[in-house]
Motif scaffolding. Sequence first.
Motif, PDB file in Angstrom:
ATOM      1  N   GLY A 172      15.573   9.564   9.422  1.00 30.13           N
ATOM      2  CA  GLY A 172      15.035   8.271   8.996  1.00 30.13           C
ATOM      3  C   GLY A 172      13.643   8.060   8.591  1.00 30.13           C
ATOM      4  N   PRO A 173      13.008   6.904   8.403  1.00 28.49           N
ATOM      5  CA  PRO A 173      11.723   6.729   7.928  1.00 28.49           C
ATOM      6  C   PRO A 173      10.900   6.668   9.140  1.00 28.49           C
ATOM      7  N   VAL A 174       9.604   7.097   9.240  1.00 28.46           N
ATOM      8  CA  VAL A 174       8.342   6.846   9.989  1.00 28.46           C
ATOM      9  C   VAL A 174       8.191   5.477   9.935  1.00 28.46           C
ATOM     10  N   PRO A 175       8.339   4.701  11.145  1.00 34.97           N
ATOM     11  CA  PRO A 175       8.203   3.206  11.156  1.00 34.97           C
ATOM     12  C   PRO A 175       6.483   3.014  10.764  1.00 34.97           C
ATOM     13  N   TRP A 176       5.657   3.670  11.462  1.00 30.67           N
ATOM     14  CA  TRP A 176       4.132   3.286  11.313  1.00 30.67           C
ATOM     15  C   TRP A 176       3.573   3.659   9.846  1.00 30.67           C
ATOM     16  N   GLU A 177       4.085   4.750   9.249  1.00 30.11           N
ATOM     17  CA  GLU A 177       4.004   5.079   7.929  1.00 30.11           C
ATOM     18  C   GLU A 177       4.568   3.904   6.859  1.00 30.11           C
ATOM     19  N   VAL A 178       5.791   3.494   7.156  1.00 37.42           N
ATOM     20  CA  VAL A 178       6.301   2.435   6.555  1.00 37.42           C
ATOM     21  C   VAL A 178       5.558   1.030   6.547  1.00 37.42           C
ATOM     22  N   ALA A 179       5.136   0.661   7.753  1.00 36.51           N
ATOM     23  CA  ALA A 179       4.226  -0.468   7.857  1.00 36.51           C
ATOM     24  C   ALA A 179       3.144  -0.198   7.134  1.00 36.51           C
ATOM     25  N   ALA A 180       2.380   0.950   7.248  1.00 33.84           N
ATOM     26  CA  ALA A 180       1.192   0.914   6.404  1.00 33.84           C
ATOM     27  C   ALA A 180       1.235   1.119   4.996  1.00 33.84           C
ATOM     28  N   MET A 181       2.324   1.518   4.433  1.00 34.37           N
ATOM     29  CA  MET A 181       2.515   1.585   3.097  1.00 34.37           C
ATOM     30  C   MET A 181       2.791   0.383   2.609  1.00 34.37           C
ATOM     31  N   THR A 182       3.613  -0.425   3.360  1.00 34.36           N
ATOM     32  CA  THR A 182       4.073  -1.750   3.075  1.00 34.36           C
ATOM     33  C   THR A 182       2.802  -2.861   2.705  1.00 34.36           C
ATOM     34  N   PHE A 183       1.900  -2.615   3.783  1.00 38.11           N
ATOM     35  CA  PHE A 183       0.695  -3.567   3.683  1.00 38.11           C
ATOM     36  C   PHE A 183       0.097  -3.312   2.552  1.00 38.11           C
ATOM     37  N   LEU A 184      -0.317  -2.084   2.220  1.00 39.49           N
ATOM     38  CA  LEU A 184      -1.064  -1.367   1.100  1.00 39.49           C
ATOM     39  C   LEU A 184      -0.250  -1.971  -0.289  1.00 39.49           C
ATOM     40  N   ALA A 185       0.975  -1.693  -0.216  1.00 37.78           N
ATOM     41  CA  ALA A 185       1.592  -1.727  -1.681  1.00 37.78           C
ATOM     42  C   ALA A 185       1.920  -3.283  -1.743  1.00 37.78           C
ATOM     43  N   VAL A 186       2.163  -3.932  -0.782  1.00 39.29           N
ATOM     44  CA  VAL A 186       2.736  -5.554  -0.998  1.00 39.29           C
ATOM     45  C   VAL A 186       1.533  -6.497  -0.532  1.00 39.29           C
ATOM     46  N   GLY A 187       0.817  -6.510   0.456  1.00 35.33           N
ATOM     47  CA  GLY A 187      -0.275  -7.380   0.997  1.00 35.33           C
ATOM     48  C   GLY A 187      -1.372  -7.122  -0.227  1.00 35.33           C
ATOM     49  N   ILE A 188      -2.029  -5.995  -0.351  1.00 36.27           N
ATOM     50  CA  ILE A 188      -2.870  -6.080  -1.304  1.00 36.27           C
ATOM     51  C   ILE A 188      -2.824  -6.781  -2.773  1.00 36.27           C
ATOM     52  N   PRO A 189      -1.462  -6.145  -3.417  1.00 27.00           N
ATOM     53  CA  PRO A 189      -1.181  -6.989  -4.551  1.00 27.00           C
ATOM     54  C   PRO A 189      -0.833  -8.517  -4.535  1.00 27.00           C
ATOM     55  N   ALA A 190      -0.369  -9.161  -3.433  1.00 25.80           N
ATOM     56  CA  ALA A 190      -0.115 -10.362  -2.876  1.00 25.80           C
ATOM     57  C   ALA A 190      -1.548 -11.163  -2.926  1.00 25.80           C
ATOM     58  N   MET A 191      -2.452 -10.425  -2.101  1.00 22.57           N
ATOM     59  CA  MET A 191      -4.003 -11.150  -2.267  1.00 22.57           C
ATOM     60  C   MET A 191      -4.546 -11.090  -3.488  1.00 22.57           C
ATOM     61  N   ILE A 192      -4.566  -9.915  -4.323  1.00 20.48           N
ATOM     62  CA  ILE A 192      -4.919  -9.956  -5.614  1.00 20.48           C
ATOM     63  C   ILE A 192      -4.539 -11.027  -6.538  1.00 20.48           C
ATOM     64  N   THR A 193      -3.105 -11.320  -6.471  1.00 19.48           N
ATOM     65  CA  THR A 193      -2.303 -12.125  -7.266  1.00 19.48           C
ATOM     66  C   THR A 193      -2.668 -13.602  -6.901  1.00 19.48           C
ATOM     67  N   VAL A 194      -2.994 -13.966  -5.642  1.00 13.99           N
ATOM     68  CA  VAL A 194      -3.698 -15.269  -5.313  1.00 13.99           C
ATOM     69  C   VAL A 194      -4.894 -15.626  -5.883  1.00 13.99           C
ATOM     70  N   ALA A 195      -5.748 -14.317  -5.800  1.00 12.81           N
ATOM     71  CA  ALA A 195      -7.225 -14.713  -6.167  1.00 12.81           C
ATOM     72  C   ALA A 195      -7.354 -14.772  -7.834  1.00 12.81           C
ATOM     73  N   VAL A 196      -6.207 -13.904  -8.405  1.00 11.49           N
ATOM     74  CA  VAL A 196      -6.509 -14.420  -9.998  1.00 11.49           C
ATOM     75  C   VAL A 196      -6.047 -15.663 -10.328  1.00 11.49           C
TER      76      VAL A 196
END
Length: 430
Positions: free
Chosen positions: A383-407
């Motif tokens: 299976g996946p490594v949980p902390w790696e999934v968490a880190a990449m989820t924040f980078l791949a989802v959180g940052i685009p979400a913040m950029i979208t709101v700012a734009v």
Amino acid sequence: MTVASAWEADLPARSSDDENVPDLLTRPLLRREEPAWGSRVPWFAAVLASGWVLIATLAMCALPAVSVWMADGADGSLGDPLRFGARLWLLSHRVELVVDGTGFELAPLGLTIVFVLLMYRSGRWAAHQAGTATPRGVVLVVAPAVAVYTVGAGLLAVVASADDVSVAPLPAVAWAACWAAVGCALGVLHETGFDEVWLVRIAPEVRAALAAAGVAVAALVVVGAALLTLALVVNSSQIGVLAEALEAGAVGNSVLALGGAAVIPNAVIWAASFSLGPGFVVGVDTVVAPGGVELGMVPALPVLGALPAQPPGTLVWAVLAGPVLAGVLAGLVVHRRLASQNEPPATLVLAAGGAGAAAALAMSVLALLSGGSAGAVRLSVIGPVPWEVAAMTFLAVGIPAMITVAVLEWSRSRSQAGSGSAEAPDGAAR
């Protein structure tokens, strides 16, 4: 006045059109105005509901083994397939089975989801029959239901421990209590309306972040399901060859199909982890990720025939675009919920970041629950490594979400400034 009645008092009055709608269509499912027969003994309704789920889920787990036992001419004792059902029931709750000294801990999440949904439904039924309308009533329904379920788990752990298989009763009780508490409590809270009462009390920014996180996680699950479907279609011939090589017969193939269906949610989460970048492992020194695929000897199971033999190549960017789109959707949800409330831009960006953090936490929990150990030394990690999934989820989802709101906020402020400057000359002329 109870909490539920106080919440109803805060609701806007019904219009004349609403009063013409039949009561059958307007009242919540299974909700009654008058107390039901179990209002004086809520624990009895809870015990009946939880006991029914315990028996029904155990029957679901034992049915495949009993079918194989009957297909083989009912040779041997019926206790063997029933014991297999108890072990599958425990495994579905993520309880570790120790086989010949080796741990086996890989929950088929398809069964786990069914069990939780049944506990949710039984919790609603018990709350309805008990006429639950207060927080104390919620506890009087949930606590006995969880107690019965955990006692059943402890007994099944004792039954499952035989021959070369052993199960520790304490972890079995703990895991069963967690799953039963989640399913039953959600059902009782929804039936009584307390979930809506408490949700209203949460700050709008937090509600927006949680809603956006839910949308992002759902989008990641959809991406994982799409990747899994594509893998099954592309490798369908290999899956068929593996199934034919087993020569399991009609009943055996049916059991294998049911087993494959039970682990589909696990595979969906693994595919979502693949799209996020970290990928997943199928044993020690293996990796299945967009950056590379390294597979050694894996069991000849039909469901494992969907594993890719090599990375997607030029399609890797299309795979990685899915989580980014999930982040954009999360940003749109946050902006839609908070922009009309004249919140400062910094608050919207923070809410979008909170959505990314909540989605990362949710995906790490899903990654943890989907993985485990298949017992053998080589398959001790799956299976996946949980902390790696968490880190990449924040980078791949959180940052685009913040950029979208700012734009979106920048675009809205420019449009407002443009409309204000256009109205100024008209006002001066008048």
